[in-house]
Design a protein around this motif. Structure first.
Motif, PDB file in Angstrom:
ATOM      1  N   ARG A  62       7.004 -58.072  58.195  1.00  0.00           N
ATOM      2  CA  ARG A  62       6.361 -56.776  57.965  1.00  0.00           C
ATOM      3  C   ARG A  62       6.141 -56.049  59.290  1.00  0.00           C
ATOM      4  N   ALA A  85      10.565 -59.744  51.679  1.00  0.00           N
ATOM      5  CA  ALA A  85      10.234 -59.067  52.938  1.00  0.00           C
ATOM      6  C   ALA A  85      11.480 -58.570  53.653  1.00  0.00           C
ATOM      7  N   ALA A  95       6.738 -49.633  59.609  1.00  0.00           N
ATOM      8  CA  ALA A  95       5.290 -49.796  59.669  1.00  0.00           C
ATOM      9  C   ALA A  95       4.762 -49.185  60.951  1.00  0.00           C
ATOM     10  N   ASP A 121      13.155 -54.553  52.899  1.00  0.00           N
ATOM     11  CA  ASP A 121      12.818 -53.330  53.637  1.00  0.00           C
ATOM     12  C   ASP A 121      13.808 -53.056  54.765  1.00  0.00           C
ATOM     13  N   LYS A 159       6.032 -64.069  56.683  1.00  0.00           N
ATOM     14  CA  LYS A 159       6.026 -62.845  55.883  1.00  0.00           C
ATOM     15  C   LYS A 159       5.406 -61.688  56.663  1.00  0.00           C
TER      16      LYS A 159
END
Length: 464
Positions: A332, A370, A383, A373, A328
């Motif tokens: 990200r 996840a 990010a 995105d 996960k």
């Protein structure tokens, strides 16, 4: 090459040679390493054949051969990895066209470790070149010699890693806060105490990562335990250096290709075997990585995630639930480091193909959100970016091969190209995500939507 052929013919006639002869041949081979990047590509294959013939001629003189191999491999690695990083070479200089002037050597130019790779591949694997593969048929003991060469290469890599000084210090500046050296999220606040060693290390990591997977895979089998153990020890010594995680990722990837832990059930009853010792070592290290994952930032976090996702299934499935948070996090972080997202998708595919479907599917409600995105983000968003550990050598004055003005021109010229590449890479990942979701079946579709008080779901009206 002609001189090497002459030495090989002399050694063949003599049958057995002394150390003085070996010393002369050693100096000639080291000279080949030194000039190899300048040899015209069409003249490289004859050089490979001559080098192999010279080494094979010493098979009957084992003591001379072993000393020669130790010296040329050590010196050869020094020549290979003391050059500039590939990222420090101007693209025009690195890819300039070669004019056929009839000369064997090119004019002097900046080299990188990549220029030496063909020589190393042919040194450890005779099957890389057809003429060398045919040559070894006349030498019954050739396989043993190439085993010695391979072992010496791995041994020397570990020896050099142990000698390098990779310690860092805090950059003194008005903005530097106390304790910032321990902040892995800001590698720009650190600089290597020994920039030469650090640059050598970066080259050695990339060189090893390209060499070992490309030749004599089976020979790595008996190096898995000593290679892995040494890298784990060094990763504990230099906790800020992600390069050891990258080398361990190479090690784990080779284990998977070798099916090294295929008989893990047998290893439970034979704890004295090397395979079981390696299994226990890496299983403990995986648990350690997972427990410290929340403390890592930037390049260290990305490297550790790549490593975790590279572990063989036999190790991962022992405590599969504990690995789910890592994948996960990988998705990200992968928003700003797309190669990590690609690695995470590869891992999901492998899990789905090889693990019990019940085990993997019960974790999909945690994993699939996840992926949303990637389907909704644009190429220029995501990010916070992953800081590359090569920023640690950014403060080295005198070791930069690209001037500030040249770097500025390159950044300006490459901006649009990088944007196109990023968009293309993201599109490929989106396509893979759609294929992955399709392979799961319709029962998992709702998992892609994050849980909330009133999720927006659209029902399909078959009567419309």
């Amino acid at each position: 090459p002609a001189f090497l052929e002459a030495f090989a013919s002399i050694a063949k006639e003599l049958g057995s040679v002394n150390q003085s002869f070996g010393t002369c041949l050693e100096q000639l081979i080291i000279m080949l390493f030194e000039f190899f990047p300048r040899i015209i590509p069409k003249h490289q294959k004859p050089a490979f054949t001559s080098l192999s013939r010279a080494l094979l001629s010493l098979i009957s003189s084992q003591s001379v051969l072993k000393k020669l191999l130790h010296n040329i491999i050590y010196q050869g690695l020094l020549f290979t990895c003391t050059h500039a990083l590939p990222s420090q070479i101007l693209p025009l200089e690195a890819t300039q066209e070669i004019e056929d002037t009839g000369d064997v050597l090119l004019p002097a130019r900046e080299s990188t470790y990549q220029d030496f790779l063909p020589l190393w591949l042919n040194l450890i694997d005779p099957q890389q070149t057809r003429s060398v593969a045919a040559l070894i048929l006349d030498f019954p003991n050739a396989e043993g010699m190439y085993r010695v060469i391979y072992d010496e290469v791995i041994y020397t890599i570990l020896l050099i890693l142990d000698k390098l000084d990779l310690s860092t210090e805090t950059i003194n500046s008005p903005d530097t806060k106390e304790g910032v050296a321990e902040n892995l999220e800001d590698p720009s606040a650190l600089r290597p105490k020994n920039p030469t060693d650090y640059q050598f290390f970066l080259n050695l990591v990339d060189f090893t990562g390209e060499l070992l997977p490309s030749a004599q895979l089976a020979m790595f089998s008996h190096w898995v335990l000593p290679f892995g153990r040494k890298l784990i020890i060094l990763s504990h010594t230099y906790t800020h250096v992600s390069g050891f995680f990258k080398l361990l990722t190479t090690c784990m990837s080779l284990c998977r290709r070798l099916d090294y832990f295929e008989n893990e059930d047998r290893m439970e009853t034979e704890l004295e075997t090397v395979h079981s010792d390696a299994f226990i070592l890496f299983q403990k290290f995986l648990s350690e990585l997972l427990s410290t994952l929340s403390q890592l930032k930037g390049e260290m976090l990305a490297a550790s995630l790549h490593l975790i996702l590279s572990f063989p299934l036999q190790i991962v499935e022992r405590d599969f639930s504990s690995v789910i948070p890592a994948i996960k996090i990988a998705f990200r972080v992968g928003l700003s480091h797309l190669p990590l997202a690609e690695t995470a998708l590869n891992t999901l595919d492998e899990w789905l193909l090889n693990l019990n479907s019940h085990i993997i599917l019960k974790h999909m409600p945690d994993i699939l959100p996840a992926l949303d995105d990637y389907l909704t983000t644009s190429a220029d968003s995501g990010a916070e970016s992953v800081t590359n550990e090569r920023a640690l050598i950014g403060s080295m004055s005198g070791s930069k091969r690209v001037s500030r003005m040249s770097a500025k021109r390159l950044r300006t010229a490459d901006t649009s190209s990088e944007a196109r590449d990023l968009s293309s890479h993201l599109s490929k990942i989106r396509h893979r995500i759609v294929l992955f979701l399709g392979s799961l079946g319709g029962q998992t579709n709702s998992f892609l939507v994050r849980r909330g008080p009133s999720p927006l779901l659209i029902s399909w009206d078959s009567s419309s």
